[in-house]
Enzyme design. Structure first.
Site, PDB file in Angstrom:
ATOM      1  N   SER A  28       0.823  -1.214   0.000  1.00  0.00           N
ATOM      2  CA  SER A  28       0.000   0.000   0.000  1.00  0.00           C
ATOM      3  C   SER A  28       0.853   1.259   0.000  1.00  0.00           C
ATOM      4  O   SER A  28       1.720   1.429   0.863  1.00  0.00           O
ATOM      5  CB  SER A  28      -0.866   0.068   1.267  1.00  0.00           C
ATOM      6  OG  SER A  28      -1.776  -0.978   1.274  1.00  0.00           O
ATOM      7  N   HIS A  58      -3.191   0.957  -4.777  1.00  0.00           N
ATOM      8  CA  HIS A  58      -2.413  -0.105  -5.416  1.00  0.00           C
ATOM      9  C   HIS A  58      -2.497   0.061  -6.935  1.00  0.00           C
ATOM     10  O   HIS A  58      -3.433   0.648  -7.448  1.00  0.00           O
ATOM     11  CB  HIS A  58      -2.944  -1.486  -5.020  1.00  0.00           C
ATOM     12  CG  HIS A  58      -2.676  -1.846  -3.590  1.00  0.00           C
ATOM     13  ND1 HIS A  58      -1.756  -2.793  -3.213  1.00  0.00           N
ATOM     14  CD2 HIS A  58      -3.194  -1.364  -2.459  1.00  0.00           C
ATOM     15  CE1 HIS A  58      -1.727  -2.886  -1.895  1.00  0.00           C
ATOM     16  NE2 HIS A  58      -2.601  -2.028  -1.405  1.00  0.00           N
ATOM     17  N   HIS A  80      -5.262  -9.121  -1.356  1.00  0.00           N
ATOM     18  CA  HIS A  80      -5.220  -9.468   0.059  1.00  0.00           C
ATOM     19  C   HIS A  80      -6.315 -10.491   0.361  1.00  0.00           C
ATOM     20  O   HIS A  80      -7.353 -10.506  -0.282  1.00  0.00           O
ATOM     21  CB  HIS A  80      -5.476  -8.238   0.924  1.00  0.00           C
ATOM     22  CG  HIS A  80      -4.538  -7.099   0.660  1.00  0.00           C
ATOM     23  ND1 HIS A  80      -4.653  -6.288  -0.438  1.00  0.00           N
ATOM     24  CD2 HIS A  80      -3.465  -6.654   1.364  1.00  0.00           C
ATOM     25  CE1 HIS A  80      -3.683  -5.376  -0.402  1.00  0.00           C
ATOM     26  NE2 HIS A  80      -2.953  -5.581   0.677  1.00  0.00           N
ATOM     27  N   TYR A  82      -8.402 -10.338   2.650  1.00  0.00           N
ATOM     28  CA  TYR A  82      -9.658  -9.674   3.040  1.00  0.00           C
ATOM     29  C   TYR A  82     -10.498  -9.224   1.851  1.00  0.00           C
ATOM     30  O   TYR A  82     -11.656  -8.868   2.017  1.00  0.00           O
ATOM     31  CB  TYR A  82      -9.388  -8.489   3.977  1.00  0.00           C
ATOM     32  CG  TYR A  82      -8.569  -7.353   3.395  1.00  0.00           C
ATOM     33  CD1 TYR A  82      -9.087  -6.510   2.422  1.00  0.00           C
ATOM     34  CD2 TYR A  82      -7.270  -7.131   3.831  1.00  0.00           C
ATOM     35  CE1 TYR A  82      -8.335  -5.471   1.897  1.00  0.00           C
ATOM     36  CE2 TYR A  82      -6.517  -6.091   3.321  1.00  0.00           C
ATOM     37  CZ  TYR A  82      -7.056  -5.264   2.348  1.00  0.00           C
ATOM     38  OH  TYR A  82      -6.301  -4.261   1.829  1.00  0.00           O
ATOM     39  N   GLU A  83      -9.917  -9.251   0.641  1.00  0.00           N
ATOM     40  CA  GLU A  83     -10.721  -8.790  -0.506  1.00  0.00           C
ATOM     41  C   GLU A  83     -11.785  -9.807  -0.884  1.00  0.00           C
ATOM     42  O   GLU A  83     -12.945  -9.456  -1.084  1.00  0.00           O
ATOM     43  CB  GLU A  83      -9.811  -8.486  -1.693  1.00  0.00           C
ATOM     44  CG  GLU A  83      -8.940  -7.264  -1.423  1.00  0.00           C
ATOM     45  CD  GLU A  83      -7.985  -6.967  -2.555  1.00  0.00           C
ATOM     46  OE1 GLU A  83      -8.457  -6.640  -3.649  1.00  0.00           O
ATOM     47  OE2 GLU A  83      -6.758  -7.077  -2.338  1.00  0.00           O
ATOM     48  N   ALA A 110       2.716  -2.229   4.118  1.00  0.00           N
ATOM     49  CA  ALA A 110       2.540  -1.178   5.121  1.00  0.00           C
ATOM     50  C   ALA A 110       2.086  -1.889   6.388  1.00  0.00           C
ATOM     51  O   ALA A 110       1.299  -2.836   6.326  1.00  0.00           O
ATOM     52  CB  ALA A 110       1.486  -0.186   4.655  1.00  0.00           C
ATOM     53  N   MET A 205      -1.876  -6.772   7.205  1.00  0.00           N
ATOM     54  CA  MET A 205      -2.944  -7.593   6.612  1.00  0.00           C
ATOM     55  C   MET A 205      -2.479  -8.347   5.364  1.00  0.00           C
ATOM     56  O   MET A 205      -3.298  -8.706   4.524  1.00  0.00           O
ATOM     57  CB  MET A 205      -4.122  -6.683   6.237  1.00  0.00           C
ATOM     58  CG  MET A 205      -4.656  -5.846   7.394  1.00  0.00           C
ATOM     59  SD  MET A 205      -6.007  -4.794   6.860  1.00  0.00           S
ATOM     60  CE  MET A 205      -6.176  -3.707   8.288  1.00  0.00           C
ATOM     61  N   SER A 206      -1.182  -8.587   5.239  1.00  0.00           N
ATOM     62  CA  SER A 206      -0.710  -9.215   3.992  1.00  0.00           C
ATOM     63  C   SER A 206       0.552 -10.033   4.242  1.00  0.00           C
ATOM     64  O   SER A 206       0.860 -10.412   5.361  1.00  0.00           O
ATOM     65  CB  SER A 206      -0.411  -8.126   2.955  1.00  0.00           C
ATOM     66  OG  SER A 206       0.714  -7.364   3.350  1.00  0.00           O
ATOM     67  N   ASN A 229       2.002   3.602  11.098  1.00  0.00           N
ATOM     68  CA  ASN A 229       1.325   4.062  12.331  1.00  0.00           C
ATOM     69  C   ASN A 229       1.784   3.202  13.500  1.00  0.00           C
ATOM     70  O   ASN A 229       2.292   2.094  13.303  1.00  0.00           O
ATOM     71  CB  ASN A 229      -0.205   3.922  12.172  1.00  0.00           C
ATOM     72  CG  ASN A 229      -0.625   2.503  11.814  1.00  0.00           C
ATOM     73  OD1 ASN A 229      -0.508   2.092  10.661  1.00  0.00           O
ATOM     74  ND2 ASN A 229      -1.072   1.756  12.790  1.00  0.00           N
ATOM     75  N   HIS A 241      -7.278   3.543   6.511  1.00  0.00           N
ATOM     76  CA  HIS A 241      -6.610   3.325   5.221  1.00  0.00           C
ATOM     77  C   HIS A 241      -6.080   4.634   4.630  1.00  0.00           C
ATOM     78  O   HIS A 241      -5.006   4.661   4.025  1.00  0.00           O
ATOM     79  CB  HIS A 241      -7.566   2.623   4.256  1.00  0.00           C
ATOM     80  CG  HIS A 241      -6.889   2.155   2.992  1.00  0.00           C
ATOM     81  ND1 HIS A 241      -5.783   1.323   3.001  1.00  0.00           N
ATOM     82  CD2 HIS A 241      -7.141   2.424   1.688  1.00  0.00           C
ATOM     83  CE1 HIS A 241      -5.391   1.101   1.751  1.00  0.00           C
ATOM     84  NE2 HIS A 241      -6.192   1.763   0.941  1.00  0.00           N
TER      85      HIS A 241
HETATM   86  N1  HPA Z   1      -2.763  -2.886  11.360  1.00  0.00           N
HETATM   87  C1  HPA Z   1      -2.930  -3.696  10.290  1.00  0.00           C
HETATM   88  N2  HPA Z   1      -2.535  -3.374   9.077  1.00  0.00           N
HETATM   89  C2  HPA Z   1      -1.919  -2.192   8.907  1.00  0.00           C
HETATM   90  C3  HPA Z   1      -1.708  -1.307   9.981  1.00  0.00           C
HETATM   91  C4  HPA Z   1      -2.155  -1.686  11.268  1.00  0.00           C
HETATM   92  O1  HPA Z   1      -2.012  -0.942  12.276  1.00  0.00           O
HETATM   93  N3  HPA Z   1      -1.085  -0.220   9.454  1.00  0.00           N
HETATM   94  C5  HPA Z   1      -0.912  -0.442   8.131  1.00  0.00           C
HETATM   95  N4  HPA Z   1      -1.419  -1.648   7.790  1.00  0.00           N
END
Ligand code: HPA
Length: 267
Positions: A28, A58, A80, A82-83, A110, A205-206, A229, A241
């Site tokens: 991402s 993306h 991903h 989750y998609e 990310a 998440m990947s 973050n 996001h």
């Molecule tokens: N959690 C899950 N996926 C992420 C995060 C997070 O804090 N930041 C960027 N992708």
């Protein structure tokens, strides 16, 4: 479904048949590097069986060409879990990468940091991971090849080369454990406290499904997170996001320097 060998021929008819040395999957907000590849960009839509990626930020194209003089295949986007709930969505693209001649794969993503000493804008090299989702892309495989060992799944040689490249660029590249949460909802603060107790250093998440698939295919793999973050509950910043996309470029510039330096040593 079109098989990997057929897709590889199709790609070679557009990009030339020189073998690819290395694959790179961009996470991402990290898409910039794809456009630096000197070669051709093929939309996933032209490659039957490639994922239809619907995540904003993306770039669903396969870029084949040279970067720092090394022939690479850069995947501008991944599907991903989750998609569509498919943990093996990247199997075909990675089979194609192998059919194009690649032996090595670098994954990027990310992620949220679980460690006070790894801040937004920093990078983290994955030394190992925790598959907290419990999902596995190899469920349903019928042969004994499914019993993939995961010790040193994150290749020690590639990791050493990436660390050396970072050091030559004077950039810190701490190593840590990445935890895979399925998403798409972010984690709760209680879940983050748990992941810290379990030994996690970052959460995302990947990546974990692709590491498993890469090892299944016999590709050497390493992965780098750009921290966008502090994970839930660890700071007052608003996680989401939009925030991920806004923060990824901070780490992306450093990531690009490390990857370019890493590639120059492979010319
Ligand atoms: N959690 C899950 N996926 C992420 C995060 C997070 O804090 N930041 C960027 N992708």
């Amino acid at each position: 479904m079109t098989d990997a060998a057929t897709l590889a021929s199709l790609i070679q008819s557009r990009a030339g048949a020189d073998p690819v040395a290395l694959g790179l999957v961009l996470g991402s907000g990290l898409g910039h590097l794809a456009h630096e590849v000197k070669g051709v960009a093929i939309p996933y839509a032209d490659l039957p069986g490639f994922p239809h990626v619907g995540v904003s930020g993306h770039n669903p194209q396969l870029h084949i060409g040279t970067l720092e003089g090394v022939r690479v295949a850069v995947f501008g986007a991944r599907e991903h879990y989750y998609e569509n709930g498919n943990p093996r969505a990247m199997l075909l693209p990675l089979q194609v990468l192998k059919a194009l001649g690649a032996a090595d794969l670098i994954l990027t993503n990310a992620a949220g940091s679980l460690r006070a000493d790894i801040a937004p804008g920093d990078l983290m090299l994955l030394g190992d991971h925790i598959n907290y989702s419990g999902l596995n892309p190899l469920i349903g495989e019928k042969t004994d090849a499914r019993f993939v060992p995961m010790t040193d799944a994150h290749d020690p040689g590639l990791r050493a080369s990436l660390k050396a490249a970072a050091a030559r660029q004077d950039l810190p590249l701490p190593e840590g454990v990445y935890c895979w949460y399925s998403g798409p909802s972010f984690e709760t603060p209680a879940e983050i406290r748990m992941l810290k107790l379990l030994g996690g250093d970052a959460v995302g998440m990947s990546t974990v499904p692709e590491v498993i698939l890469a090892r299944f295919l016999g590709l050497k793999v390493a992965a780098i997170s750009t921290i966008t973050n502090m994970a839930a509950g660890m700071s007052d910043e608003k996680i989401g996001h939009e925030h991920t996309k806004a923060m990824a470029p901070l780490g992306a510039a450093k990531l690009e320097r490390i990857l370019r330096e890493f590639l120059r040593t492979r010319r």
